[in-house]
Design a protein around this motif. Sequence first.
Motif, PDB file in Angstrom:
ATOM      1  N   LEU A   1       0.852  -1.196   0.000  1.00 46.18           N
ATOM      2  CA  LEU A   1       0.000   0.000   0.000  1.00 46.18           C
ATOM      3  C   LEU A   1       0.881   1.237   0.000  1.00 46.18           C
ATOM      4  N   GLY A   2       0.612   2.137  -0.951  1.00 44.38           N
ATOM      5  CA  GLY A   2       1.314   3.415  -0.982  1.00 44.38           C
ATOM      6  C   GLY A   2       0.420   4.513  -0.435  1.00 44.38           C
ATOM      7  N   ILE A   3       0.961   5.351   0.456  1.00 45.01           N
ATOM      8  CA  ILE A   3       0.163   6.390   1.109  1.00 45.01           C
ATOM      9  C   ILE A   3       0.773   7.755   0.813  1.00 45.01           C
ATOM     10  N   VAL A   4      -0.032   8.648   0.230  1.00 39.62           N
ATOM     11  CA  VAL A   4       0.391  10.022  -0.035  1.00 39.62           C
ATOM     12  C   VAL A   4      -0.470  10.943   0.838  1.00 39.62           C
TER      13      VAL A   4
ATOM     14  N   GLU B   1       7.592   4.060  -8.333  1.00 40.09           N
ATOM     15  CA  GLU B   1       7.546   4.629  -9.683  1.00 40.09           C
ATOM     16  C   GLU B   1       6.215   5.362  -9.913  1.00 40.09           C
ATOM     17  N   SER B   2       5.138   4.792  -9.413  1.00 40.85           N
ATOM     18  CA  SER B   2       3.834   5.444  -9.563  1.00 40.85           C
ATOM     19  C   SER B   2       3.821   6.780  -8.835  1.00 40.85           C
ATOM     20  N   TYR B   3       4.392   6.794  -7.635  1.00 39.08           N
ATOM     21  CA  TYR B   3       4.441   8.049  -6.877  1.00 39.08           C
ATOM     22  C   TYR B   3       5.266   9.104  -7.619  1.00 39.08           C
ATOM     23  N   GLU B   4       6.412   8.708  -8.142  1.00 43.62           N
ATOM     24  CA  GLU B   4       7.274   9.668  -8.835  1.00 43.62           C
ATOM     25  C   GLU B   4       6.594  10.196 -10.094  1.00 43.62           C
ATOM     26  N   ALA B   5       5.888   9.315 -10.822  1.00 46.60           N
ATOM     27  CA  ALA B   5       5.163   9.776 -12.011  1.00 46.60           C
ATOM     28  C   ALA B   5       4.042  10.731 -11.609  1.00 46.60           C
ATOM     29  N   GLY B   6       3.335  10.396 -10.530  1.00 54.34           N
ATOM     30  CA  GLY B   6       2.282  11.281 -10.034  1.00 54.34           C
ATOM     31  C   GLY B   6       2.839  12.604  -9.547  1.00 54.34           C
TER      32      GLY B   6
ATOM     33  N   SER C   1      -3.376  13.998 -10.751  1.00 57.39           N
ATOM     34  CA  SER C   1      -1.979  13.555 -10.673  1.00 57.39           C
ATOM     35  C   SER C   1      -1.876  12.250  -9.879  1.00 57.39           C
ATOM     36  N   PHE C   2      -1.815  12.339  -8.559  1.00 56.47           N
ATOM     37  CA  PHE C   2      -1.729  11.132  -7.742  1.00 56.47           C
ATOM     38  C   PHE C   2      -2.988  10.266  -7.846  1.00 56.47           C
ATOM     39  N   GLY C   3      -4.129  10.922  -8.065  1.00 51.88           N
ATOM     40  CA  GLY C   3      -5.387  10.170  -8.153  1.00 51.88           C
ATOM     41  C   GLY C   3      -5.450   9.220  -9.320  1.00 51.88           C
ATOM     42  N   ARG C   4      -4.588   9.400 -10.309  1.00 51.35           N
ATOM     43  CA  ARG C   4      -4.537   8.478 -11.436  1.00 51.35           C
ATOM     44  C   ARG C   4      -3.975   7.122 -11.036  1.00 51.35           C
TER      45      ARG C   4
END
Length: 564
Positions: free
Chosen positions: A436-439, A498-503, A472-475
């Motif tokens: 799980l990634g948390i922003v 990688e998803s976080y950095e792209a977001g 952005s992150f919501g994608r």
Amino acid sequence: MNKGEKLIAPMYVLGLLGMLVIVIAVYLTRESDQGGKGTTDYIDISADWTLDREGTEPADLSRLGGYMDEETGVLSIYHRLPPMDGDESLVFRSKDVYTKLLIDGEVIYETEVYESRFYNRSPGNLWNIVKLHDNCSEALVELQIDMVYDTNAVTVDHTMWGDKTDIIQAFLKEKAFGITVSMLMAIIGLILIAIGLMPAYSRARKNHGMIWLGLYAVLISVWSVIETNVIQFLVTDMRILQLIDNMILILDSMPLLLYLNCEYQIFRNRFMRVFCYVDSLYIFAAVLIQLSGVSDLHLVLHVAGLAMIASCVILLVWVTVELCRRIRRHQVVLNYVLQLSGMGALGISTLCEIVRHSQSDHMDRAEYMRVGMLVFIVCLAVSSQLETYRLFENGLKYDIISSLAYSDGLTGLGNRTAYLEQIEAYAGGETGISQLGIVFLDVNDLKKVNDNQGHEKGDELLSAASKIIADSFGRYGKAYRIGGDEFCVLMTGVSLQESYEAGLAEFQKLIREANMVKGRTYEIQIANGFSICDTARREKIDEAVTAADTAMYENKRFLKNRVV
């Protein structure tokens, strides 16, 4: 799908596929077996046949089985042709018998069939059309009838003399109503199947009732068309029609039972589960019997009749019990009244057909039944749709209430309640995720904008910020507003870093673009922090939440110091 349907529905589908295998096997292995070989009006000569060459002993075509010699299985009947001015045709229907037509001892016509080891033994229900030339004028015709099964199955009827085109056209006009009713049933069945496959219906009912009822209607419509004997004029291979006719009679009780289960959960009852298992095994047995050549489908049809009667009785009992229960509770009963009306129409038409058929074999075994079946199908379909409309309406209300309960009114993102329940689902192992990634995000200077420019501008800032976060992150996950100026995005899947950095790259670009908009009286500044929970357990998720929150506040201080 409940306990019974998990096995019964697949078993039925396999049985249906088995029947299709038989049809394919027949088509691939059949061989043509060639036997030896006007006017603008016609006459019915069914009453003019005799049992002797002299024409002294009349033959009643409705009781040919009674004249049959069971040892030889062969019967001859005779008719003296009328005077002929030109070529004319002798047309007659035969069922479950082979026939030969002889003039002066010479065979001028015999039943022509395709051969396959997977066929039924009989040639089926077919029209025989024999063209005779004027040299046969006033000749004595001998019609030899070769029995296939037993004397009860011996049928030759509708013998007519004259122009074959006039005969066929007259018959088509006579059966126009039956064809129309049959086609109407097919159309209704296809519509019901289409409705059952619609996403809105699936969400409202969460069962396959309309699909099973639609399949039942389509099967019955095909059987009804075959029973009119019209299609026999268009198809050269009559035996395959007989095979399909028999298959439908064997198969058609199971869709009705599966429909009943979707509507009333009859498979919860142990007796009903056993009954349906036995019916499914009967279908498998019929397939194996036909493919093995031990017997054929015609000889096991009596079991199909019992299964259909039992299915209708079960439906009647279940609906009656449910209707009485609802009357006692003062609940809506319109759909159950409709179902009982449909069953009443089917029962009356079936009874009339049984009485008619018990007197003599008839060309069309569905003449009364197809009307009753059409009424039955329409009543069941309408009653189910009334219930579907009620469930859909209630479901729509539920969706609206649920949306209000779990959505943030200003931004349209998930609210704090939705966020907490999602965290609980992850922690409880309900979703089956491994990482799980948390922003965590915080909108800077919201209080300052509210105090200096008013809450309208503050709401505008929050709306703009939420759109940036969602785009952005919501994608890569689900975005929530969890506080006044606080947001969170929960990311799942692989390659979370990688998803976080792209977001993040998209996030920073959107902020720059938003701050370049002319006329905006505030600057959009959003702090963010990120952490990864490598194991979806309660303590690990709590640690990741704390880490993301800490990283977000560090970024917040960095942004404020940079401005200064």
